[in-house]
Design a protein around this motif. Structure first.
Motif, PDB file in Angstrom:
ATOM      1  N   PRO A   1      -5.875   0.834   7.947  1.00 28.27           N
ATOM      2  CA  PRO A   1      -4.592   1.480   7.627  1.00 28.27           C
ATOM      3  C   PRO A   1      -4.266   2.677   8.515  1.00 28.27           C
ATOM      4  O   PRO A   1      -3.101   2.911   8.853  1.00 28.27           O
ATOM      5  CB  PRO A   1      -4.773   1.912   6.169  1.00 28.27           C
ATOM      6  CG  PRO A   1      -5.829   1.004   5.619  1.00 28.27           C
ATOM      7  CD  PRO A   1      -6.746   0.711   6.768  1.00 28.27           C
TER       8      PRO A   1
ATOM      9  N   THR B   1      -8.875 -16.095   6.570  1.00 29.93           N
ATOM     10  CA  THR B   1      -8.088 -15.392   5.563  1.00 29.93           C
ATOM     11  C   THR B   1      -6.596 -15.646   5.797  1.00 29.93           C
ATOM     12  O   THR B   1      -6.197 -16.157   6.840  1.00 29.93           O
ATOM     13  CB  THR B   1      -8.342 -13.877   5.641  1.00 29.93           C
ATOM     14  OG1 THR B   1      -7.912 -13.400   6.923  1.00 29.93           O
ATOM     15  CG2 THR B   1      -9.821 -13.569   5.468  1.00 29.93           C
TER      16      THR B   1
ATOM     17  N   THR C   1      -0.682  -5.747   2.976  1.00 26.67           N
ATOM     18  CA  THR C   1      -1.398  -5.852   1.701  1.00 26.67           C
ATOM     19  C   THR C   1      -1.826  -4.473   1.188  1.00 26.67           C
ATOM     20  O   THR C   1      -1.704  -3.458   1.884  1.00 26.67           O
ATOM     21  CB  THR C   1      -2.651  -6.733   1.854  1.00 26.67           C
ATOM     22  OG1 THR C   1      -3.617  -6.024   2.655  1.00 26.67           O
ATOM     23  CG2 THR C   1      -2.316  -8.067   2.510  1.00 26.67           C
ATOM     24  N   GLU C   2      -2.371  -4.474  -0.022  1.00 27.08           N
ATOM     25  CA  GLU C   2      -2.863  -3.243  -0.633  1.00 27.08           C
ATOM     26  C   GLU C   2      -3.957  -2.590   0.208  1.00 27.08           C
ATOM     27  O   GLU C   2      -4.135  -1.362   0.180  1.00 27.08           O
ATOM     28  CB  GLU C   2      -3.409  -3.538  -2.036  1.00 27.08           C
ATOM     29  CG  GLU C   2      -2.355  -3.926  -3.060  1.00 27.08           C
ATOM     30  CD  GLU C   2      -2.008  -5.421  -3.015  1.00 27.08           C
ATOM     31  OE1 GLU C   2      -2.453  -6.120  -2.057  1.00 27.08           O
ATOM     32  OE2 GLU C   2      -1.296  -5.887  -3.914  1.00 27.08           O
ATOM     33  N   GLU C   3      -4.693  -3.412   0.966  1.00 31.50           N
ATOM     34  CA  GLU C   3      -5.766  -2.885   1.805  1.00 31.50           C
ATOM     35  C   GLU C   3      -5.267  -2.431   3.179  1.00 31.50           C
ATOM     36  O   GLU C   3      -6.046  -1.919   3.980  1.00 31.50           O
ATOM     37  CB  GLU C   3      -6.853  -3.948   1.987  1.00 31.50           C
ATOM     38  CG  GLU C   3      -7.568  -4.364   0.716  1.00 31.50           C
ATOM     39  CD  GLU C   3      -6.728  -5.307  -0.151  1.00 31.50           C
ATOM     40  OE1 GLU C   3      -6.973  -5.347  -1.376  1.00 31.50           O
ATOM     41  OE2 GLU C   3      -5.816  -5.982   0.403  1.00 31.50           O
ATOM     42  N   GLY C   4      -3.996  -2.672   3.460  1.00 28.39           N
ATOM     43  CA  GLY C   4      -3.446  -2.316   4.759  1.00 28.39           C
ATOM     44  C   GLY C   4      -3.489  -3.451   5.763  1.00 28.39           C
ATOM     45  O   GLY C   4      -3.134  -3.267   6.934  1.00 28.39           O
ATOM     46  N   CYS C   5      -3.936  -4.631   5.315  1.00 29.20           N
ATOM     47  CA  CYS C   5      -3.979  -5.778   6.209  1.00 29.20           C
ATOM     48  C   CYS C   5      -2.572  -6.353   6.376  1.00 29.20           C
ATOM     49  O   CYS C   5      -1.692  -6.158   5.541  1.00 29.20           O
ATOM     50  CB  CYS C   5      -4.922  -6.844   5.655  1.00 29.20           C
ATOM     51  SG  CYS C   5      -6.629  -6.252   5.528  1.00 29.20           S
TER      52      CYS C   5
ATOM     53  N   PRO D   1      -6.877  -8.551   9.569  1.00 31.88           N
ATOM     54  CA  PRO D   1      -7.483  -7.246   9.254  1.00 31.88           C
ATOM     55  C   PRO D   1      -6.844  -6.127  10.073  1.00 31.88           C
ATOM     56  O   PRO D   1      -6.504  -6.304  11.241  1.00 31.88           O
ATOM     57  CB  PRO D   1      -8.950  -7.437   9.663  1.00 31.88           C
ATOM     58  CG  PRO D   1      -9.165  -8.918   9.694  1.00 31.88           C
ATOM     59  CD  PRO D   1      -7.857  -9.516  10.074  1.00 31.88           C
TER      60      PRO D   1
ATOM     61  N   ARG E   1       0.862  -1.180   0.000  1.00 32.07           N
ATOM     62  CA  ARG E   1       0.000   0.000   0.000  1.00 32.07           C
ATOM     63  C   ARG E   1       0.896   1.226   0.000  1.00 32.07           C
ATOM     64  O   ARG E   1       1.658   1.472   0.941  1.00 32.07           O
ATOM     65  CB  ARG E   1      -0.924  -0.011   1.225  1.00 32.07           C
ATOM     66  CG  ARG E   1      -1.940   1.124   1.221  1.00 32.07           C
ATOM     67  CD  ARG E   1      -2.815   1.052   2.462  1.00 32.07           C
ATOM     68  NE  ARG E   1      -3.709   2.203   2.526  1.00 32.07           N
ATOM     69  CZ  ARG E   1      -4.977   2.207   2.154  1.00 32.07           C
ATOM     70  NH1 ARG E   1      -5.526   1.096   1.674  1.00 32.07           N
ATOM     71  NH2 ARG E   1      -5.716   3.289   2.259  1.00 32.07           N
TER      72      ARG E   1
END
Length: 518
Positions: free
Chosen positions: A208, A201, A136-140, A205, A7
């Protein structure tokens, strides 16, 4: 770094460990990643300890999944930063501080910790300090070699500090299965029917905006050495394998057994190691840690799946793991300890639990935490989670300690972690005692005859027979005599010395009596 921090706007949060450590203030509660020194943060704790060593007053509460490495537990305890700790540890410095009263410590069942955190029993979680493979791209956040309590730490913390550890291989991605439960009355059944079921997953989670700092480091896990499989451990493993074969023959176990759980340490590793050369095939594991013997079982084609919350091999095993990560990742799943240690799942799967004891008494009560009743060793860890809910609960110990000077089988344990009601089998290098269907007095004779060292059997039988002379017969004890058993060791340094002195004294008294009668 693009494959580690995916991210783009989070790259602005990259800073030094020293700057990130400044975000941690005096009086805070910090929850971290890590479980039996793997996957724990290293750079920021070292920087935090340096602040205290430089004269700054900073005292915090620390929560980890289980034990962690010296960079965290060791550095913070030695610097006086850590003043309270939950829920399990193995570090010598922190152990000494606990026993000296300098660190307040609550020993807890690991399956309880995440729920306590969710309910606010620990108070506010100010910061989650987390080692990560990548963001990850989602901030996870993708964990590394352990999961532990990290998902709940991220969920409950006001801010998150992430250590991206480039020494951890990217092949770890995909090995994790992150699933969290709801609070009652809305909690649903955990949908694990088989050890290999994936229900969550591959990332944790994280909003961000919670991420306050990112530190890039390459400090490796400082895993513990495992002792060689010695002759007593080999004998213990052999007794267990013979017992399991008998249970298969009697139709009480399937040919491939039921899912196996094994505690941490050299003896536990050796017990599993014995299965490598056994006739058992297509085994599964539902456990807390994956140690060297589990890798041996995978390489021998014995295991189809191993579910855990941490990869915890020795230094040699870690090198082997990293060099063959793609291979081992096919057979391993890492879950939050809320799931790996969950009583609901353990009971449903029918797990065979194998854990280690410090001492066992003649009625089957087990002490796995406190030496001589007062000196904390490590903690109960997950042994209670598995013991009470297992299909079989097996406890192992060598029959003597201190080079034979003290018996590990005693009249009454100095501290109780697992009661007689939860313990199915006791095993030492001397033999195995199956405690099913036994009354306390039957149980006592089995444990003494099968598990006690020959040097102590007569002493233990003498105690039992003397206790049976009392008024109450169900679980007879001579309390004064039982409690003095440990005191005698402290006085003489050896139960055998005490026994020898008793025998000499008895012999002299008999001679005096004979002379007085002539």
């Amino acid at each position: 770094m693009n494959n580690r921090i995916r991210r783009e706007d989070l790259k602005d949060k990259i800073m030094s460990a020293e700057d990130a450590a400044l975000l941690i203030k005096d009086g805070m509660t910090m929850a971290t990643s890590g479980f039996t020194p793997s996957g724990y943060p290293k750079a920021v704790p070292l920087a935090l300890a340096k602040r205290a060593e430089g004269g700054e007053k900073i005292e915090i509460t620390v929560m980890c999944g289980a034990s962690v490495g010296d960079e965290l537990d060791g550095s913070l305890s030695k610097a006086g930063v850590m003043t309270r700790r939950y829920p399990y540890q193995t570090n010598e410095s922190i152990r000494n501080a606990i026993n000296q009263g300098n660190i307040y410590y609550q020993d807890m069942h690991l399956s309880h910790v995440s729920q306590y955190m969710d309910y606010g029993f620990f108070g506010k979680i100010d910061v989650a300090l987390v080692e990560a493979l990548a963001i990850t791209e989602e901030g996870c956040i993708i964990p590394t070699t352990s999961v532990g309590l990290t998902p709940q730490a991220i969920k409950n913390a006001d801010m998150v500090i992430v250590e991206i550890n480039t020494s951890q291989p990217l092949e770890l991605e995909g090995i994790h299965d992150i699933y969290m439960t709801e609070k009652p009355p809305h909690r649903k059944p955990i949908p694990i029917i088989r050890p290999g079921d994936r229900i969550g997953t591959t990332f944790m989670p994280c909003a961000p905006e919670k991420i306050a700092a990112i530190v890039v480091t390459d400090i490796t896990d400082k895993v513990r050495p495992l002792g060689p499989i010695d002759e007593p451990s080999r004998k213990i493993s052999g007794h267990i394998i013979d017992f399991l074969k008998h249970e298969v023959k009697m139709g009480r176990l399937p040919q491939n057994l039921l899912p196996l759980q094994s505690g941490v340490g050299s003896v536990a590793n050796a017990v599993l190691g014995g299965l490598v050369h056994s006739d058992f095939e297509n085994l599964t594991c539902y456990t807390e840690v994956i140690q060297d013997s589990m890798l041996d079982l995978i390489d021998a084609g014995k295991i189809t799946i191993a579910s855990s919350t941490a990869l915890t091999p020795s230094e040699e095993g870690l090198k082997r793991l990293y060099e063959n990560m793609s291979h081992y990742a096919k057979y391993c799943i890492l879950r939050p300890m809320e799931i790996s240690n969950n009583p609901e799942v353990i009971r449903r799967l029918g797990v065979i639990a194998m854990n280690t004891a410090i001492e066992v008494d003649i009625y089957g009560h087990v002490n796995s935490t406190n030496i001589m009743g007062s000196r904390m060793m490590n903690g109960i860890g997950g042994s209670g989670d598995f013991t009470r809910n297992a299909y079989f609960s097996i406890f192992t110990t060598v029959s003597t300690a201190k080079n034979g000077d003290i018996s590990s089988i005693v009249p009454k344990v100095s501290h109780v972690d697992h009661t007689e009601h939860d313990v199915t089998v006791i095993v030492t290098e001397q033999g195995l005692a199956d405690l099913r269907k036994t009354s306390p007095r039957e149980r006592a004779r089995k444990i003494i005859q099968n598990c006690a060292h020959p040097s102590y059997r007569d002493m233990l039988m003498d105690y039992l027979k003397e206790a049976e002379k009392g008024k109450f017969k169900h679980q007879p004890h001579s309390i004064k005599e039982a409690l003095s058993w440990h005191a005698r060791f402290l006085e003489t340094g050896s139960m055998k010395v005490w026994k020898k002195n008793q025998d000499i004294g008895s012999s002299l008294n008999k001679k005096k009596l004979a002379l007085s009668n002539t």
